[in-house]
Design a protein around this motif. Structure first.
Motif, PDB file in Angstrom:
ATOM      1  N   ASN A 171       3.777   7.064 -18.729  1.00  0.00           N
ATOM      2  CA  ASN A 171       3.679   6.920 -20.092  1.00  0.00           C
ATOM      3  C   ASN A 171       3.694   8.104 -21.266  1.00  0.00           C
ATOM      4  O   ASN A 171       2.710   8.701 -20.232  1.00  0.00           O
ATOM      5  N   SER A 172       3.857   7.983 -22.152  1.00  0.00           N
ATOM      6  CA  SER A 172       3.963   9.598 -22.467  1.00  0.00           C
ATOM      7  C   SER A 172       2.794   9.979 -23.812  1.00  0.00           C
ATOM      8  O   SER A 172       3.052  11.143 -24.473  1.00  0.00           O
ATOM      9  N   PRO A 201      15.864  12.919 -26.916  1.00  0.00           N
ATOM     10  CA  PRO A 201      16.739  12.531 -26.589  1.00  0.00           C
ATOM     11  C   PRO A 201      18.154  12.944 -25.977  1.00  0.00           C
ATOM     12  O   PRO A 201      19.135  11.998 -25.399  1.00  0.00           O
ATOM     13  N   ASN A 257       6.929   3.026 -14.888  1.00  0.00           N
ATOM     14  CA  ASN A 257       6.673   3.194 -16.559  1.00  0.00           C
ATOM     15  C   ASN A 257       5.614   2.875 -16.862  1.00  0.00           C
ATOM     16  O   ASN A 257       5.077   3.927 -17.987  1.00  0.00           O
ATOM     17  N   ILE A 315      12.398   1.285 -16.450  1.00  0.00           N
ATOM     18  CA  ILE A 315      11.158   1.739 -17.179  1.00  0.00           C
ATOM     19  C   ILE A 315      11.090   2.112 -18.766  1.00  0.00           C
ATOM     20  O   ILE A 315      10.725   1.848 -19.377  1.00  0.00           O
ATOM     21  N   SER A 316      12.667   2.367 -19.169  1.00  0.00           N
ATOM     22  CA  SER A 316      12.577   2.146 -20.217  1.00  0.00           C
ATOM     23  C   SER A 316      13.578   1.464 -20.936  1.00  0.00           C
ATOM     24  O   SER A 316      13.751   1.163 -22.209  1.00  0.00           O
ATOM     25  N   TRP A 372       9.680  11.511 -20.776  1.00  0.00           N
ATOM     26  CA  TRP A 372      11.574  11.190 -21.433  1.00  0.00           C
ATOM     27  C   TRP A 372      11.444  10.793 -22.467  1.00  0.00           C
ATOM     28  O   TRP A 372      12.337  10.739 -22.862  1.00  0.00           O
ATOM     29  N   VAL A 373      10.290  10.621 -23.567  1.00  0.00           N
ATOM     30  CA  VAL A 373      10.606  10.658 -24.912  1.00  0.00           C
ATOM     31  C   VAL A 373      10.587  12.029 -25.701  1.00  0.00           C
ATOM     32  O   VAL A 373      10.424  12.097 -26.572  1.00  0.00           O
ATOM     33  N   ASN A 407      18.187   2.659 -25.815  1.00  0.00           N
ATOM     34  CA  ASN A 407      17.310   3.367 -25.925  1.00  0.00           C
ATOM     35  C   ASN A 407      17.963   4.585 -25.780  1.00  0.00           C
ATOM     36  O   ASN A 407      18.940   4.795 -24.941  1.00  0.00           O
ATOM     37  N   VAL A 408      18.184   5.139 -26.958  1.00  0.00           N
ATOM     38  CA  VAL A 408      18.799   6.245 -26.661  1.00  0.00           C
ATOM     39  C   VAL A 408      18.304   8.113 -25.996  1.00  0.00           C
ATOM     40  O   VAL A 408      19.497   8.460 -26.138  1.00  0.00           O
ATOM     41  N   TYR A 409      17.363   7.270 -25.130  1.00  0.00           N
ATOM     42  CA  TYR A 409      16.961   8.143 -24.679  1.00  0.00           C
ATOM     43  C   TYR A 409      16.790   8.345 -23.654  1.00  0.00           C
ATOM     44  O   TYR A 409      17.568   9.312 -22.848  1.00  0.00           O
TER      45      TYR A 409
END
Lengths: 306, 440
Positions: free
Chosen positions: A137-138, A168, A133, A250-251, A164-165, A255-257
């Motif tokens: 980081n994005s 979607p 995670n 992680i997310s 991952w961001v 979460n829609v991603y």
């Protein structure tokens, strides 16, 4: 009469030996699968999801399933599952094969390398997820941390991205990275054992016939590994369908991603939509069945033939 | 040879029988004699760490004094917002393995348990302990369902607060003590911060934090009465005023950090608003509930490093959330539980709990002496404020509504599409707005 008694004596003890396993698996696996399937055809959801006018315990057929498949969020999570599975399986097979190729010729510190590649498998997926995670980081700007900061530091700044961001639909492919890191050592171990299991005379014979290294691998060694590749594919396939702890670490959920059916099942249970959660579980089971059952049939046929 | 085989067969058969019978005999996972079980009061919470655990411990010591004939069994499950605890609780309740009392957010979230017949009506316990006059009337109204009360509020938190880094604001010559009067004024201030070189004027994080920002914007733009109407069907979610508020929310999000989906509120605070050296902060504001002071205290940062005011446009409105305790159906020790609920509602219990937890007592007769500076201010506000519930924290509607909105907001974070977000919000409201009338 005598023949019958003899045959009971032959298979009787064997049956007694496996009967505890049969009973336990029969109840805990197949019995509970049946129970889940039964729940998924009932109305045991929260009051907002319940078919109007019907009692909670009533059987409503496949209504939960049609409800799920008509929800765009669930279809999106199935798409995510497909993308994740493809990237994960290809990545783990590729890196597993790569490490195995590098090691199978025999290098000096082979034991050390094997341990290094295999070690991630011993780490809890949730714990490694927490670290990944941070690594994934994005942030790509001045406050970048994790892999983005590493890329910046070694001059590979163009590789920075939002992981991952970033999208979607496709962002979930980034979740395959920690999963590949975790399991490619196991695939390496499988292929390494496979390579070692090929008799040395085959290689000798190929070399005598004038085969180059590439031809040796392509025509002699890889074909021998196809059963191992098949079982690796099946294992990776069913693991990718069940991936849960890495995604939660992680997310997270909602979460829609990175929505996948396993996480949806968790959220539904927390909302007390039990029948819908059971339906998601059965859908996943069917997908895993598509993978595993043909493989088992194929194996059983092969054993019959030999 | 045959005798050995017979012996082996007999041993295997015996093992098989033992294995099967062992599986069927264990139906409880709590070994207890009937005497001990009746004395235990098992309380299920998600307060397993930090200031919350300290608060729970304070209430336990009052319980030990007032209900000394019972033994407190702490069944806490870790995990800040309680998501994991709630799933475990759902499973336990479904399996008929109810604790003697469990923590739940008062209001909408509790309606799920009420509708499933999992909690008892405790209106009588309330009246017997004099609690029907000890809590503010507006709060009682918002937690009463069909004329009955099902839980005792232990604390009150406020969701509509903005936390400010004064050093960052001074860079843009803004006065950190002066709250912007409306959401539009706040947007203007954010623009000033951006122009002064502050990279991420608003620190935002994933999940419920985005929902809180949307709710505060709605509250600030629509006013408290229309806002409250959103959650009981009186105000329509497809109105032009809601569209305007969502557009304001879109603007606010555009001033926030791009990695908001990857972190929780405390990570966002430590990274953007209040890093170890507050002078190096790249963020000026964060909208978050008033559990922030306890967090900052645990990071050992001084009280002077931050300032706070109610979210712009919401001054005089207390957007409340309340942790409360219930009496589950099928609890093994209902008398012990009623004793626990009395402690939870008592002035002494609430003081012991809230003093260290960072929240304020729900009772309207609580005095503020001995409390830290923020809580004294909050208790003054609580006495005079209008009340609005919060969907993000379970007081405005059921858990499923909360989940759907959070999912829609994570999609909005990706595509900034206002019509799609509004459509999702309208759909969710259509599904859940009648949550009060569909209870039992």
């Amino acid at each position: 009469m005598k023949r019958k008694i003899r045959s009971v004596r032959t298979w009787g003890p064997g049956l007694l030996l496996v009967s505890p396993s049969i009973l336990l698996i029969g109840f805990f696996v197949y019995g509970l699968i049946g129970w889940s399937a039964n729940i998924s055809t009932t109305n045991q959801n929260s009051r907002f999801e319940r078919t109007a006018g019907t009692a909670a315990d009533a059987h409503i057929g496949l209504a939960n399933y049609t409800n799920l498949f008509s929800s765009p969020d669930f279809i999106q999570s199935l798409k995510h599952l497909g993308i994740l599975a493809v990237f994960y399986i290809v990545g783990a097979l590729f890196f597993g094969m790569l490490w195995a190729l590098l090691l199978e010729k025999g290098v000096r510190a082979e034991g050390l390398f094997r341990a290094v590649y295999l070690f991630p498998m011993a780490v809890s997926m949730f714990a490694s997820g927490v670290v990944w995670n941070w690594l994934l980081n994005s942030d790509t700007g001045a406050g970048a941390s994790g892999l983005n900061q590493l890329f910046e530091m070694v001059g590979l700044g163009f590789l920075k991205n939002h992981w991952w961001v970033s999208s979607p639909t496709w962002g979930i492919a980034a979740i395959a990275i920690p999963a590949v890191w975790q399991l490619s050592g196991y695939i390496m171990a499988l292929f390494l054992a496979g390579f070692r299991g090929i008799p040395a005379d085959l290689r000798e014979a190929a070399r005598i016939d004038g085969a180059s290294e590439f031809q040796l691998y392509r025509h002699v060694l890889f074909p021998q590994l196809s059963p191992i590749a098949l079982s690796a594919l099946i294992i990776l396939g069913h693991m990718s369908l069940k991936m849960f702890d890495i995604i939660m670490a992680i997310s997270g959920e909602k979460n829609v991603y990175t929505s996948v059916p396993m996480v949806t099942m968790w959220t539904l249970t927390g909302q007390q939509d039990f029948a819908r959660a059971a339906a998601v579980a059965i859908i996943l089971l069917v997908f895993v069945g598509f993978l595993v059952v043909p493989y088992l049939v194929h194996n059983a046929r092969q054993e019959k033939n030999t | 040879m045959t005798r050995v085989r017979t012996k082996v067969a007999v041993v295997l058969a015996a093992t098989a029988l033992v294995a099967v019978s062992a599986c069927s005999s264990s139906d409880t996972n709590k070994p207890s004699g009937t005497g001990a079980a009746v004395k235990n009061v098992e309380v299920f919470t998600w307060w397993a760490a930090g200031g919350e655990k300290a608060g729970l411990d304070g209430m336990i010591s009052v319980f030990k004094k007032d209900c000394s004939q019972y033994t407190f069994v702490n069944a806490a499950v870790a995990g800040g917002g309680g998501d994991k605890a709630k799933t475990l609780l759902a499973n336990n309740l479904k399996a008929g393995n109810a604790p003697d009392s469990f923590q739940a957010h008062a209001g909408g979230e509790l309606s799920d348990y009420i509708a499933n017949g999992q909690v008892e009506d405790i209106t009588a316990v309330f009246k017997a302990a004099g609690l029907d006059t000890a809590f503010p009337k507006d709060l009682l109204d918002q937690i009463t369902v069909a004329g009955k009360v099902y839980s005792v509020p232990a604390d009150i938190h406020r969701a509509n607060m903005v936390w400010v880094n004064p050093l960052v604001l001074k860079k843009a010559k803004l006065d950190p003590a002066k709250a912007p009067a409306t959401v539009k004024d706040w947007i203007a201030d954010l623009a000033k911060l951006k122009a002064a070189g502050v990279a991420t004027p608003l620190a935002l994080s994933k999940g419920f934090a985005e929902e809180m920002l949307l709710e505060s914007t709605l509250l600030g733009d629509l006013g408290v009465d229309k806002f409250n109407g959103l959650y009981d069907g009186k105000t329509k979610w497809d109105g032009a005023d809601v569209t305007a508020a969502i557009n304001d929310y879109k603007t606010l999000v555009s001033y926030s950090n791009t990695d908001r989906e990857t972190m929780d509120w405390d990570a966002a605070m430590s990274k953007y608003l209040l890093p170890t050296d507050p002078k190096t902060a790249t963020g000026g504001y964060q909208l978050m509930g008033d559990w922030v002071p306890a967090q900052i205290l645990s990071l050992k940062m001084p009280e002077s490093s931050y300032m706070y005011w109610p979210a712009p446009g919401t001054d005089g409105v207390y957007q409340w959330l309340s942790d409360s305790f219930t009496l589950p159906k099928g609890a093994k020790n209902p008398e012990g539980d009623k004793c626990w609920l009395k402690v939870v509602g008592s002035a002494e219990g609430q003081k012991a709990f809230n003093l260290v937890k960072g929240s304020i007592p729900a009772r309207s007769d609580a005095t503020s002496e001995g409390y830290p500076k923020y809580q004294q201010w909050a208790m003054e506000q609580w006495k005079a404020a209008k009340l609005a519930p919060s969907l993000a924290h379970g007081s405005a509607g059921p858990g499923a509504w909360n989940n759907d909105v959070q999912t829609a907001l994570s999609a909005f974070s990706a595509n900034s599409d206002v019509p799609t977000l509004q459509k999702s919000l309208v759909a969710a409201a259509g599904k859940y707005a009648n949550w009060r009338s569909t209870v039992g």
